[in-house]
Design an enzyme around this catalytic site. Structure first.
Site, PDB file in Angstrom:
ATOM      1  N   ARG A   1      45.017  51.119  45.903  1.00  0.00           N
ATOM      2  CA  ARG A   1      45.271  49.671  46.003  1.00  0.00           C
ATOM      3  C   ARG A   1      46.746  49.350  45.819  1.00  0.00           C
ATOM      4  NH1 ARG A   1      43.100  45.191  41.903  1.00  0.00           N
ATOM      5  NH2 ARG A   1      45.289  45.049  41.351  1.00  0.00           N
TER       6      ARG A   1
ATOM      7  N   HIS B   1      35.979  38.611  40.544  1.00  0.00           N
ATOM      8  CA  HIS B   1      37.316  38.285  40.033  1.00  0.00           C
ATOM      9  C   HIS B   1      38.277  38.121  41.198  1.00  0.00           C
ATOM     10  CE1 HIS B   1      37.545  42.619  40.746  1.00  0.00           C
ATOM     11  NE2 HIS B   1      38.867  42.518  40.780  1.00  0.00           N
TER      12      HIS B   1
HETATM   13  C1  SIN Z   1      39.472  45.857  42.876  1.00  0.00           C
HETATM   14  O1  SIN Z   1      38.833  45.089  42.176  1.00  0.00           O
HETATM   15  O2  SIN Z   1      40.651  45.676  43.113  1.00  0.00           O
HETATM   16  C2  SIN Z   1      38.788  47.071  43.457  1.00  0.00           C
HETATM   17  C3  SIN Z   1      37.706  46.719  44.401  1.00  0.00           C
HETATM   18  C4  SIN Z   1      36.960  47.930  44.879  1.00  0.00           C
HETATM   19  O3  SIN Z   1      37.190  49.029  44.386  1.00  0.00           O
HETATM   20  O4  SIN Z   1      36.144  47.788  45.785  1.00  0.00           O
END
Ligand code: SIN
Length: 278
Positions: A268, A99
């Site tokens: 994040r 995604h």
């Molecule tokens: C995300 O899809 O933003 C997270 C990716 C991850 O945890 O490696």
């Protein structure tokens, strides 16, 4: 390639490893060079200390303004930080499929800054795929067809009522009422690099505007298989303090879910973007 005292080593497939950056004391020229690396290579991988939330927020803000994710749990007292967490007891991970973040928004997120806080003893890597390279490798004939197309992007089937997460042990991610959707060109001109990139993705693109579902799925299925050919993909292994800064307009990513029984915690921050043009 050296820019503003940064060492930038292209990673195979997608992205670049960046060395020589003290993120807490970076100069403006280094931040500009880092942003440019992200625009050109799609993702920058760096390693340093595990940043405190206020440090990660201050660093991210120097790259671009922050946009708060609607769906993910937030770090306590820091709504700017989405907690991408999987506990020892949970089976389903977050982001475990190809995604790109927020393509369902009218002005999709420019990028994301993901910091590894706690990593499993092994596994939990993230794959990134280069949508510039995927586009460049298409024939001129298909490029000409794609140049005329727009696609629908939606979030309801992932985060809305009864969505994909609803019947998993991550049901807290579903049931949201504010579930935007958007239309974007299938091929965009990246606002930072001026390069063309394929801008559809398996998680949030729901069809080609004006095409039937069958027609859409045939074309999208071809593009999705093409876009993750090994030559466009890098696999990044995390340890606490690792950070990836990626551009959502020219990459996809997918989090591996191969560390059952162990905890993985990532912080994040999502960076704000602009409407996209062909
Ligand atoms: C995300 O899809 O933003 C997270 C990716 C991850 O945890 O490696």
């Amino acid at each position: 390639m050296d820019q503003a005292d940064l060492i930038v080593r292209p990673a195979p497939g997608c992205g670049a490893y960046v060395e020589g950056l003290d993120v807490l004391n970076a100069t403006d020229a280094q931040i500009d060079a880092l942003r440019d690396t992200v625009f050109q290579r799609g993702v920058a991988f760096l390693h340093g200390p595990v940043l405190a939330p206020e440090e990660q927020i201050a660093f991210a803000r120097r790259i671009a303004p922050i946009v708060v994710n609607r769906y993910f749990p937030k770090a306590e007292r820091y709504p700017e930080i989405a907690k991408v967490e999987k506990t020892e007891a949970q089976v389903t991970n977050i982001g475990g499929g190809w995604h790109t973040d927020h393509s369902y928004d009218a002005a999709p997120a420019m990028g994301s800054v993901l910091l590894a806080v706690e990593t499993p003893p092994s596994g939990g890597d993230t794959l990134f795929a280069d949508m510039y390279a995927a586009y460049d490798a298409l024939s001129d004939g298909l490029k000409a067809t794609l140049a005329t197309l727009k696609a629908h992007h939606a979030s309801a089937h992932v985060f809305g009522e009864g969505s994909a997460y609803a019947h998993t042990d991550r049901a807290e991610l579903s049931g949201h009422k504010e579930i935007p959707d958007a239309i974007h060109p299938v091929v965009i001109t990246h606002p930072g690099s001026g390069r063309k990139a394929l801008y559809v993705n398996p998680a949030f693109t729901t069809g080609i505007v004006g095409w039937t579902r069958d027609e859409s799925m045939a074309l999208l299925g071809y593009l999705y298989a093409h876009a993750v050919k090994p030559e466009f993909v890098v696999r990044y292994s995390w340890r606490p303090g690792s950070m990836a800064i990626w551009d959502n307009r020219c990459t996809w990513h997918s989090a591996m879910n191969d560390y059952q029984g162990h905890r993985r915690l990532m912080h994040r921050i999502t960076l704000d973007g602009v409407p996209l043009d062909a």
